[in-house]
Enzyme design. Structure first.
Site, PDB file in Angstrom:
ATOM      1  N   ASN A  10     -16.630  75.021 -47.253  1.00 44.00           N
ATOM      2  CA  ASN A  10     -17.878  74.715 -46.793  1.00 44.00           C
ATOM      3  C   ASN A  10     -17.908  74.259 -45.369  1.00 44.00           C
ATOM      4  OD1 ASN A  10     -20.542  73.455 -46.521  1.00 44.00           O
ATOM      5  ND2 ASN A  10     -20.116  71.672 -47.978  1.00 44.00           N
ATOM      6  N   LYS A  12     -20.612  73.267 -43.797  1.00 43.21           N
ATOM      7  CA  LYS A  12     -21.734  72.592 -43.462  1.00 43.21           C
ATOM      8  C   LYS A  12     -22.400  73.135 -42.243  1.00 43.21           C
ATOM      9  CE  LYS A  12     -19.072  69.091 -45.778  1.00 43.21           C
ATOM     10  NZ  LYS A  12     -18.838  67.852 -45.954  1.00 43.21           N
ATOM     11  N   HIS A  97     -25.019  69.350 -53.411  1.00 42.70           N
ATOM     12  CA  HIS A  97     -24.009  68.931 -52.673  1.00 42.70           C
ATOM     13  C   HIS A  97     -24.205  67.558 -52.427  1.00 42.70           C
ATOM     14  CE1 HIS A  97     -21.507  68.190 -49.182  1.00 42.70           C
ATOM     15  NE2 HIS A  97     -20.518  68.945 -49.889  1.00 42.70           N
ATOM     16  N   GLU A  99     -24.267  65.924 -49.608  1.00 47.40           N
ATOM     17  CA  GLU A  99     -25.071  65.842 -48.357  1.00 47.40           C
ATOM     18  C   GLU A  99     -26.608  66.216 -48.735  1.00 47.40           C
ATOM     19  OE1 GLU A  99     -22.462  67.770 -46.028  1.00 47.40           O
ATOM     20  OE2 GLU A  99     -21.073  65.957 -46.352  1.00 47.40           O
ATOM     21  N   GLU A 172     -16.897  66.177 -56.223  1.00 51.68           N
ATOM     22  CA  GLU A 172     -16.525  65.652 -54.639  1.00 51.68           C
ATOM     23  C   GLU A 172     -17.048  64.230 -54.876  1.00 51.68           C
ATOM     24  OE1 GLU A 172     -16.512  68.960 -51.668  1.00 51.68           O
ATOM     25  OE2 GLU A 172     -18.520  68.555 -52.066  1.00 51.68           O
ATOM     26  N   GLY A 178     -15.071  63.619 -46.022  1.00 53.65           N
ATOM     27  CA  GLY A 178     -15.053  63.536 -44.584  1.00 53.65           C
ATOM     28  C   GLY A 178     -14.501  62.059 -44.041  1.00 53.65           C
ATOM     29  N   SER A 217     -11.956  65.607 -48.145  1.00 51.80           N
ATOM     30  CA  SER A 217     -10.760  65.338 -47.753  1.00 51.80           C
ATOM     31  C   SER A 217      -9.522  66.102 -48.049  1.00 51.80           C
ATOM     32  CB  SER A 217     -10.451  63.973 -47.446  1.00 51.80           C
ATOM     33  OG  SER A 217     -11.444  63.135 -46.688  1.00 51.80           O
TER      34      SER A 217
END
Ligand code: 13P
Length: 253
Positions: A10, A12, A97, A99, A172, A178, A217
Site C-alpha cells: 500500500n 498510500k 483502511h 486512514e 491492521e 507507521g 510496521s
C-alpha cells in the site's frame, strides 16, 4: 486448504506517475515471478494507469486501488468508481483502511457499500479492520474487529457464497501502522483466528479460501515471523513497500 500467501504493497499517498514508472522498472528487474504467491501493488489512483502500463508484461504483479466510492458514476467530485479503477488496470480494492476510517471518517455502513461496489465492479475487495490503542487497552480488540468485519460482510450478503468468498481481509491494528511497533505474531494469530471463526460462521466453508493478511510496521526483518504465525496468510505493507529492493525482499519471505 492451502491459501497462497498474499503480499500487498500500500503506497498510500506516495509516488505519482513518474515515480510509479521508475518503481515498476526497478521492481520488475529485481523480482522473478513466483507461482506460489500473489503480489499486489496499490498505487495512488492517479498512478494506476501508468503502473499498469509499466508492468504490462508482468501478469504476476497485480494492481489494486486504495479506495473507491460506493456508486458506479455520477456527481461525486473527487471520487473514483470500481469500474473506473478496473478500466485503469486494478483488480483489487482496499476497503475501510484505517486512514479512510480515522482520517476521513469512513463509517462501517460505507465500507459495506464499498465492498459490494468493488465486487460488482469486478474488483476483489480487501476489507481492512483493526482496533485503536485505547480499544486494545480496554480489552475491546475482538469486539471492534469483528464489528468491522461483520459490517463489511453485510454489504456482500446478497452475493452467492462463492462470489462472496472472492475477497480478502487485512487485520491492521491502528497503533501498529507507521509506528515501528508490530503486533507480536501470537497477538496477530489470536485476532486472525477470531476473524477466521467469524468468516466461517458467515460465509460457511468457502470462508476457508479467504486470505487474512496482517499489516502494521511490517518490514523485511519481521515479515518471516509474522507470516509464520498461524492463520496469517499474507502481509499488507506500507512504508517498507516503497523501496523496490525492500519490497522484493518481503515478497520473497
Ligand atoms: P506501515 O507498514 O507503514 O505501518 O503501514 C501499514 C498499512 O497501513 C498498510 O496498509
Amino acid at each position: 486448504m492451502l491459501r497462497r500467501p498474499v503480499f500487498a504493497a500500500n503506497w498510500k499517498m506516495n509516488y505519482g506517475p513518474t515515480d510509479a514508472r521508475a518503481f515498476a522498472a526497478a521492481f520488475a528487474a529485481r523480482w522473478t515471478p513466483r507461482a506460489d504467491r500473489t503480489v499486489i501493488v496499490f498505487p495512488p489512483a492517479l498512478s494506476l494507469s501508468t503502473l499498469a502500463h509499466a508492468l504490462g508484461g508482468r501478469t504476476d504483479i497485480a494492481i489494486g486501488v486504495q479506495n473507491i466510492w460506493t456508486e458506479a458514476k455520477g456527481a461525486f467530485t473527487g471520487e473514483s468508481s470500481a469500474a473506473m479503477a478496473h478500466d485503469a488496470g486494478a483488480r483489487y480494492a482496499l476497503v475501510g483502511h484505517s486512514e479512510r476510517r480515522h482520517v476521513f471518517g469512513e463509517t462501517d455502513a460505507q465500507t459495506a457499500k464499498k465492498c459490494l461496489a468493488a465486487a460488482r465492479g469486478g474488483l476483489v475487495p480487501i476489507l481492512c479492520v483493526g482496533e485503536l490503542l485505547e480499544q486494545r487497552e480496554a480489552g475491546a480488540t475482538e469486539a471492534v474487529v469483528l464489528r468491522q468485519l461483520r459490517a463489511g460482510l453485510a454489504g456482500l450478503a446478497e452475493l452467492a457464497p462463492d462470489v462472496m468468498s472472492a475477497m480478502a481481509i487485512a487485520y491492521e491494528p491502528v497503533w501498529a501502522i507507521g509506528t515501528g511497533r508490530t503486533a507480536t505474531p501470537s497477538d496477530a494469530s489470536a485476532v486472525h483466528a477470531a476473524i477466521r471463526t467469524a468468516l466461517v460462521e458467515r460465509v460457511t466453508d468457502a470462508a476457508n479460501d479467504i486470505p487474512i493478511l496482517y499489516g502494521g510496521s511490517v518490514n523485511a526483518g519481521n515479515a518471516a515471523s509474522l507470516l509464520a504465525a498461524e492463520n496469517v496468510d499474507g502481509l499488507l505493507v506500507g512504508g517498507a513497500s516503497l523501496d523496490a529492493e525492500s519490497w522484493a525482499a518481503i515478497c520473497d519471505t
